[in-house]
Design a protein around this motif. Structure first.
Motif, PDB file in Angstrom:
ATOM      1  N   HIS A  43      19.825 -32.748  -7.045  1.00  0.00           N
ATOM      2  CA  HIS A  43      20.188 -33.301  -5.737  1.00  0.00           C
ATOM      3  C   HIS A  43      21.189 -32.396  -5.017  1.00  0.00           C
ATOM      4  O   HIS A  43      21.061 -32.150  -3.819  1.00  0.00           O
ATOM      5  CB  HIS A  43      20.794 -34.690  -5.884  1.00  0.00           C
ATOM      6  CG  HIS A  43      19.806 -35.749  -6.271  1.00  0.00           C
ATOM      7  ND1 HIS A  43      19.809 -37.014  -5.740  1.00  0.00           N
ATOM      8  CD2 HIS A  43      18.770 -35.732  -7.149  1.00  0.00           C
ATOM      9  CE1 HIS A  43      18.833 -37.737  -6.279  1.00  0.00           C
ATOM     10  NE2 HIS A  43      18.194 -36.967  -7.146  1.00  0.00           N
ATOM     11  N   ASN A 363      26.682 -39.173  -2.578  1.00  0.00           N
ATOM     12  CA  ASN A 363      25.255 -39.403  -2.777  1.00  0.00           C
ATOM     13  C   ASN A 363      25.110 -39.734  -4.256  1.00  0.00           C
ATOM     14  O   ASN A 363      25.205 -38.850  -5.110  1.00  0.00           O
ATOM     15  CB  ASN A 363      24.479 -38.134  -2.402  1.00  0.00           C
ATOM     16  CG  ASN A 363      22.982 -38.304  -2.573  1.00  0.00           C
ATOM     17  OD1 ASN A 363      22.520 -39.314  -3.087  1.00  0.00           O
ATOM     18  ND2 ASN A 363      22.222 -37.313  -2.149  1.00  0.00           N
ATOM     19  N   TRP A 366      21.591 -43.400  -8.008  1.00  0.00           N
ATOM     20  CA  TRP A 366      20.130 -43.312  -8.146  1.00  0.00           C
ATOM     21  C   TRP A 366      19.667 -43.877  -9.484  1.00  0.00           C
ATOM     22  O   TRP A 366      18.467 -44.066  -9.707  1.00  0.00           O
ATOM     23  CB  TRP A 366      19.671 -41.862  -8.005  1.00  0.00           C
ATOM     24  CG  TRP A 366      19.879 -41.320  -6.621  1.00  0.00           C
ATOM     25  CD1 TRP A 366      20.981 -40.638  -6.175  1.00  0.00           C
ATOM     26  CD2 TRP A 366      18.992 -41.425  -5.504  1.00  0.00           C
ATOM     27  NE1 TRP A 366      20.811 -40.319  -4.844  1.00  0.00           N
ATOM     28  CE2 TRP A 366      19.613 -40.784  -4.408  1.00  0.00           C
ATOM     29  CE3 TRP A 366      17.730 -42.010  -5.322  1.00  0.00           C
ATOM     30  CZ2 TRP A 366      19.016 -40.697  -3.157  1.00  0.00           C
ATOM     31  CZ3 TRP A 366      17.134 -41.918  -4.069  1.00  0.00           C
ATOM     32  CH2 TRP A 366      17.774 -41.275  -3.003  1.00  0.00           C
ATOM     33  N   SER A 377      16.297 -36.818  -1.293  1.00  0.00           N
ATOM     34  CA  SER A 377      17.740 -37.035  -1.334  1.00  0.00           C
ATOM     35  C   SER A 377      18.481 -35.832  -0.764  1.00  0.00           C
ATOM     36  O   SER A 377      19.385 -35.969   0.071  1.00  0.00           O
ATOM     37  CB  SER A 377      18.146 -37.289  -2.787  1.00  0.00           C
ATOM     38  OG  SER A 377      19.507 -37.055  -2.984  1.00  0.00           O
TER      39      SER A 377
END
Ligand code: FAD
Ligand code: PYC
Length: 418
Positions: A43, A363, A366, A377
């Motif tokens: 990511h 972020n 997940w 993403s």
């Protein structure tokens, strides 16, 4: 078994030496970055790549405490699908799926994306109803997904036990035929090489140990164990199972829990399974890698922890489930078992966006399902970091939803045994 999307090879413009120099960069003393990305997993690397490619921002450092792609990206079972229930998450994962479909060409790196289909088997009437609901929702969203009965399933996967004598007989399945898997480390390497070629600094063996936040609650940089303070205008944190720890450094709490999730692979055997089969009910899933290994996984350890290993009862339970579904593999030996640390949220959806600290973005969250999201993403997080506000696809996944209650509940609907 060969179901890869075609590759067109383009000459790479950097020599091997240049690439090596860039990928193993050390930070330049007193250099200030536009953006620091904490976490060199898939990511973080995808974020850096799209920041450079789509937004023209290359004064970026990706800080990785270990080696690139050595976290969950290296440890997952690589299932890629977009059959989520709610419009918000289906849109996000389908965005990722579309990027997967052109990724090898985009990166000029074979990520071995193989759209071999993913089946979710149904063992009860309620399983059937849940999957039918999912299929209908996906069709309304324009995402492929279909129901098949047990007889059709038996034809498509002859080694799966669809007989009525099984402990939990299979009644049918949903199947997303565009779904499949990919090669995990290739995704990290592909993004790393492409980001590096665009001028991004990839700094390995660089652990962030604190955040530098000024009196106006604005992030100014980070403290690292190896290189001292590194300054930046914006910081994006993409550290999966370590997110809670990062938030603690920044002075706030996240609604995430870190759990071990394990997987295992067998000795290589002749090709016998050219798709992916998952059962929420008996709690296991399996595919076969191109080397021939059976790639097997199941649920998280229900207790929290940071150990990159899973515990014994889970693996025993998983193997029981697999042997029940595929009696033919009962004598196959297992070669390796390992674990990663996944960060789960109360609604089984990620958190993407701003935080209580200005210019610090997260972020994370997940959980067990972020590999499939890697390109999507990275793409939306790059947009978020570039503009300093959430990208439209990321908006439903803000941290504020845990205050407003606007949760996107994907528990169970994700059709996976977690
Ligand atoms: P990671 O790859 O973990 O990257 C985060 C990086 O941050 C790590 O490299 C870590 O070293 C680094 N880091 C942490 N702390 C610091 C620090 N202080 N300073 C600097 N760097 C730091 N998802 C699917 O979609 N399909 C699957 O089939 C699937 N199977 C899975 C099976 C297992 C066994 C596991 C463990 C996970 C699975 N997942 C799956 C989930 C998926 O692996 C993750 O959601 C995804 O890989 C997360 O990617 P990432 O880049 O955010 O995290
Ligand atoms: O999200 O499909 C998934 C998955 C499978 C195994 C772990 N996660």
């Amino acid at each position: 078994m060969e179901k890869y999307s075609g590759l067109s090879l383009v000459k790479h413009s950097f020599s091997h030496h240049e690439r090596w120099e860039r990928q193993w960069a050390n930070p330049t003393p007193n250099k200030k970055y536009d953006i620091i990305i904490i976490g060199g997993g898939g990511h973080g690397l995808a974020t850096a790549y799209y920041l450079a490619k789509n937004h023209g921002i290359t004064n970026i450092a990706v800080l990785e405490k270990g080696y690139l792609g050595g976290g969950n990206t290296a440890r997952n079972t690589t299932i890629v699908r977009s059959n989520y229930l709610w419009d918000e998450s289906a849109a996000l994962y389908e965005h990722g799926m579309k990027l997967w479909e052109g990724l090898s060409q985009e990166l000029n790196y074979n990520v071995m994306f193989s759209q071999r289909g993913v089946y979710h088997t149904c063992h009860t009437l309620q399983d059937m109803r849940n999957n039918e609901r999912l299929v209908h929702a996906n069709r309304l969203q324009g995402i492929d997904n279909e129901m098949i009965d047990a007889a059709q399933l038996q034809k498509e996967i002859p080694t799966l036990d669809c007989s009525k004598d099984a402990r939990y007989p299979i009644l049918g399945a949903s199947v997303q035929r565009r779904a499949g898997n990919a090669r995990h480390d290739a995704v990290a390497w592909g993004y790393a090489r492409a980001a590096s070629a665009l001028g991004v600094h990839l700094i390995q063996n660089c652990e962030v140990v604190d955040m530098i936040i000024d009196g106006s609650n604005t992030i100014r940089g980070v403290k690292t164990r190896q290189y001292g303070e590194l300054m930046a205008d914006r910081v994006g944190c993409v550290v999966a199972g370590n997110s809670g720890e990062m938030a603690r450094m920044a002075g706030f709490q996240l609604p995430v829990e870190s759990h071990p999730l394990q997987a295992l692979v067998s000795e290589p055997i002749k090709p016998f399974l050219d798709t992916v089969v998952m059962s929420n009910h008996v709690h296991g899933y399996m595919s076969q890698s191109d080397k021939g290994d059976l790639v097997i996984g199941a649920g998280i350890d229900s207790w929290v922890g940071y150990g990159q290993r899973g515990s014994y009862p889970i693996v025993e339970h998983t193997i029981q489930a697999i042997v029940e579904m595929f009696p033919t593999v009962s004598r196959v030996r297992m070669n390796r078992q390992w674990g990663g640390i996944v960060d789960t949220t109360p609604d089984a959806c990620p958190i993407i966006g701003s935080t209580p600290v200005k210019n610090l973005f997260f972020n994370c969250g997940w959980g067990t399902g972020g590999f499939k999201a890697t390109p999507g993403s990275g793409h939306v997080f790059a947009e978020t970091l570039a503009h300093g506000k959430p990208a439209p696809l990321a908006e439903p996944f803000s941290l504020e939803r845990f205050v407003t209650g606007a949760l996107v509940d994907e528990h169970g609907a994700a059709g996976v045994a977690h």
